[in-house]
Design a protein around this motif. Sequence first.
Motif, PDB file in Angstrom:
ATOM      1  N   GLY A 157      75.624 -78.952  17.010  1.00 22.12           N
ATOM      2  CA  GLY A 157      75.045 -80.237  17.377  1.00 22.12           C
ATOM      3  C   GLY A 157      74.712 -80.331  18.847  1.00 22.12           C
ATOM      4  O   GLY A 157      75.059 -79.464  19.650  1.00 22.12           O
ATOM      5  N   PRO A 158      74.013 -81.384  19.223  1.00 19.84           N
ATOM      6  CA  PRO A 158      73.700 -81.592  20.648  1.00 19.84           C
ATOM      7  C   PRO A 158      74.966 -81.668  21.492  1.00 19.84           C
ATOM      8  O   PRO A 158      75.974 -82.225  21.076  1.00 19.84           O
ATOM      9  CB  PRO A 158      72.958 -82.938  20.643  1.00 19.84           C
ATOM     10  CG  PRO A 158      72.434 -83.076  19.248  1.00 19.84           C
ATOM     11  CD  PRO A 158      73.453 -82.425  18.373  1.00 19.84           C
ATOM     12  N   GLY A 159      74.904 -81.077  22.661  1.00 21.55           N
ATOM     13  CA  GLY A 159      76.051 -81.106  23.550  1.00 21.55           C
ATOM     14  C   GLY A 159      77.049 -79.994  23.313  1.00 21.55           C
ATOM     15  O   GLY A 159      78.099 -79.941  23.954  1.00 21.55           O
ATOM     16  N   ASP A 160      76.740 -79.086  22.358  1.00 28.13           N
ATOM     17  CA  ASP A 160      77.645 -77.973  22.047  1.00 28.13           C
ATOM     18  C   ASP A 160      79.071 -78.454  21.824  1.00 28.13           C
ATOM     19  O   ASP A 160      80.024 -77.995  22.463  1.00 28.13           O
ATOM     20  CB  ASP A 160      77.611 -76.924  23.167  1.00 28.13           C
ATOM     21  CG  ASP A 160      76.263 -76.239  23.252  1.00 28.13           C
ATOM     22  OD1 ASP A 160      75.621 -76.092  22.193  1.00 28.13           O
ATOM     23  OD2 ASP A 160      75.849 -75.879  24.366  1.00 28.13           O
ATOM     24  N   VAL A 161      79.220 -79.387  20.888  1.00 31.70           N
ATOM     25  CA  VAL A 161      80.540 -79.938  20.585  1.00 31.70           C
ATOM     26  C   VAL A 161      81.473 -78.829  20.124  1.00 31.70           C
ATOM     27  O   VAL A 161      81.158 -78.071  19.216  1.00 31.70           O
ATOM     28  CB  VAL A 161      80.433 -81.019  19.486  1.00 31.70           C
ATOM     29  CG1 VAL A 161      81.801 -81.553  19.129  1.00 31.70           C
ATOM     30  CG2 VAL A 161      79.511 -82.141  19.936  1.00 31.70           C
ATOM     31  N   GLY A 162      82.621 -78.717  20.744  1.00 35.43           N
ATOM     32  CA  GLY A 162      83.594 -77.704  20.362  1.00 35.43           C
ATOM     33  C   GLY A 162      83.357 -76.341  20.963  1.00 35.43           C
ATOM     34  O   GLY A 162      84.117 -75.409  20.724  1.00 35.43           O
ATOM     35  N   GLY A 163      82.288 -76.183  21.752  1.00 35.60           N
ATOM     36  CA  GLY A 163      82.025 -74.901  22.393  1.00 35.60           C
ATOM     37  C   GLY A 163      81.265 -73.948  21.502  1.00 35.60           C
ATOM     38  O   GLY A 163      80.921 -74.250  20.360  1.00 35.60           O
ATOM     39  N   GLU A 164      81.001 -72.757  22.031  1.00 39.22           N
ATOM     40  CA  GLU A 164      80.269 -71.747  21.282  1.00 39.22           C
ATOM     41  C   GLU A 164      81.143 -71.182  20.168  1.00 39.22           C
ATOM     42  O   GLU A 164      82.360 -71.117  20.278  1.00 39.22           O
ATOM     43  CB  GLU A 164      79.808 -70.628  22.212  1.00 39.22           C
ATOM     44  CG  GLU A 164      78.794 -71.076  23.256  1.00 39.22           C
ATOM     45  CD  GLU A 164      78.297 -69.916  24.093  1.00 39.22           C
ATOM     46  OE1 GLU A 164      78.771 -68.782  23.848  1.00 39.22           O
ATOM     47  OE2 GLU A 164      77.458 -70.143  24.980  1.00 39.22           O
ATOM     48  N   PHE A 165      80.482 -70.748  19.093  1.00 37.31           N
ATOM     49  CA  PHE A 165      81.205 -70.185  17.962  1.00 37.31           C
ATOM     50  C   PHE A 165      80.331 -69.145  17.287  1.00 37.31           C
ATOM     51  O   PHE A 165      79.120 -69.062  17.524  1.00 37.31           O
ATOM     52  CB  PHE A 165      81.574 -71.279  16.957  1.00 37.31           C
ATOM     53  CG  PHE A 165      80.386 -71.882  16.264  1.00 37.31           C
ATOM     54  CD1 PHE A 165      79.931 -71.369  15.049  1.00 37.31           C
ATOM     55  CD2 PHE A 165      79.688 -72.937  16.828  1.00 37.31           C
ATOM     56  CE1 PHE A 165      78.820 -71.905  14.421  1.00 37.31           C
ATOM     57  CE2 PHE A 165      78.586 -73.486  16.198  1.00 37.31           C
ATOM     58  CZ  PHE A 165      78.142 -72.965  14.997  1.00 37.31           C
ATOM     59  N   GLU A 166      80.945 -68.344  16.423  1.00 41.64           N
ATOM     60  CA  GLU A 166      80.233 -67.361  15.620  1.00 41.64           C
ATOM     61  C   GLU A 166      80.219 -67.833  14.177  1.00 41.64           C
ATOM     62  O   GLU A 166      81.277 -68.102  13.607  1.00 41.64           O
ATOM     63  CB  GLU A 166      80.928 -66.006  15.711  1.00 41.64           C
ATOM     64  CG  GLU A 166      80.244 -64.906  14.929  1.00 41.64           C
ATOM     65  CD  GLU A 166      80.996 -63.588  15.009  1.00 41.64           C
ATOM     66  OE1 GLU A 166      80.675 -62.679  14.218  1.00 41.64           O
ATOM     67  OE2 GLU A 166      81.911 -63.489  15.850  1.00 41.64           O
ATOM     68  N   PRO A 167      79.055 -67.984  13.554  1.00 37.43           N
ATOM     69  CA  PRO A 167      79.012 -68.452  12.163  1.00 37.43           C
ATOM     70  C   PRO A 167      79.602 -67.416  11.211  1.00 37.43           C
ATOM     71  O   PRO A 167      79.603 -66.212  11.481  1.00 37.43           O
ATOM     72  CB  PRO A 167      77.521 -68.671  11.905  1.00 37.43           C
ATOM     73  CG  PRO A 167      76.835 -67.786  12.888  1.00 37.43           C
ATOM     74  CD  PRO A 167      77.705 -67.750  14.110  1.00 37.43           C
TER      75      PRO A 167
END
Length: 288
Positions: free
Chosen positions: A138-148
């Motif tokens: 989502g906008p603002g990179d909620v929760g930081g970067e992640f790998e799907p």
Amino acid sequence: MTHTANDYYVPHGSYWPIVAAIAMFITVIGAALWFNGELNGRMVLFIGLGLIAFMMFGWFGTVIRENLKGVYNEQVDRSFRQGMMWFTFSEVMFFAAFFGALFYARVLSVPWLLGMDSGFTTHEVLWQGFSEAWPTNGPGDVGGEFEPMGPWGIPALNTLLLLSSGVTITLSHWALKAGDRGKSVLWLIATVLLGLTFLGFQAYEYIHAYTEMDLTLASGIYGSTFFMLTGFHGMHVTIGTIMLIVIALRAAKGHFTADDHFAFEGVAWYWHFVDVVWLGLFIFVYVL
């Protein structure tokens, strides 16, 4: 007391419904507190889950004892089947809500934020500069970067496990209808082992997601939809596995006959439903 086909067994007064209501209320409150960071939320949640387990053990035990006493007849059996059908329908609606949330976020909300297909410029007002596509937090990179989470590996293996379990429980049902209790129990045990293996792999997948992929429930819309869908499905697999263990023990004790085994059929219906839901999860959550 002998009941004819025209009689309908009216159960005695029971306190289990109020226990069930209290247990589910405590469970929901505990989950809400835990998800909002309250320290005592997890403890309240586990108390509620413990009460649910106590209720299920007691209530189902009462029904089993009544059935073994012969107080049920064909009309009651039809009522049980109708109740199980409505319960399954409610479960379909339950998962439809979460699949609907995934569809809305992925197919509608994200394109709107990107300014696509809406015919409006609301994306410039809501979140100017948003440029990511699914999977996104989502906008603002909620929760930081992640790998799907990819579809191959454990998800594909779990798909094979659940599909195989659908075969084994069907073979068990066929053996029961043929009067072969031994084979029926063996195929039930195989189904239980497949269910437990599925849960073990899913637990490993969750640990891997949290510790190595930075994919958590707080990872925006992708993380929340991923864990809500797979988590609730895992809860249903857990419940289904417990139910399979119970009917395996009952089958070993000779509680079922070729013509009288609705408890077995009810669990089989539930397990096939769990299989179908997983196929939807695998396609729409992991693959697409």
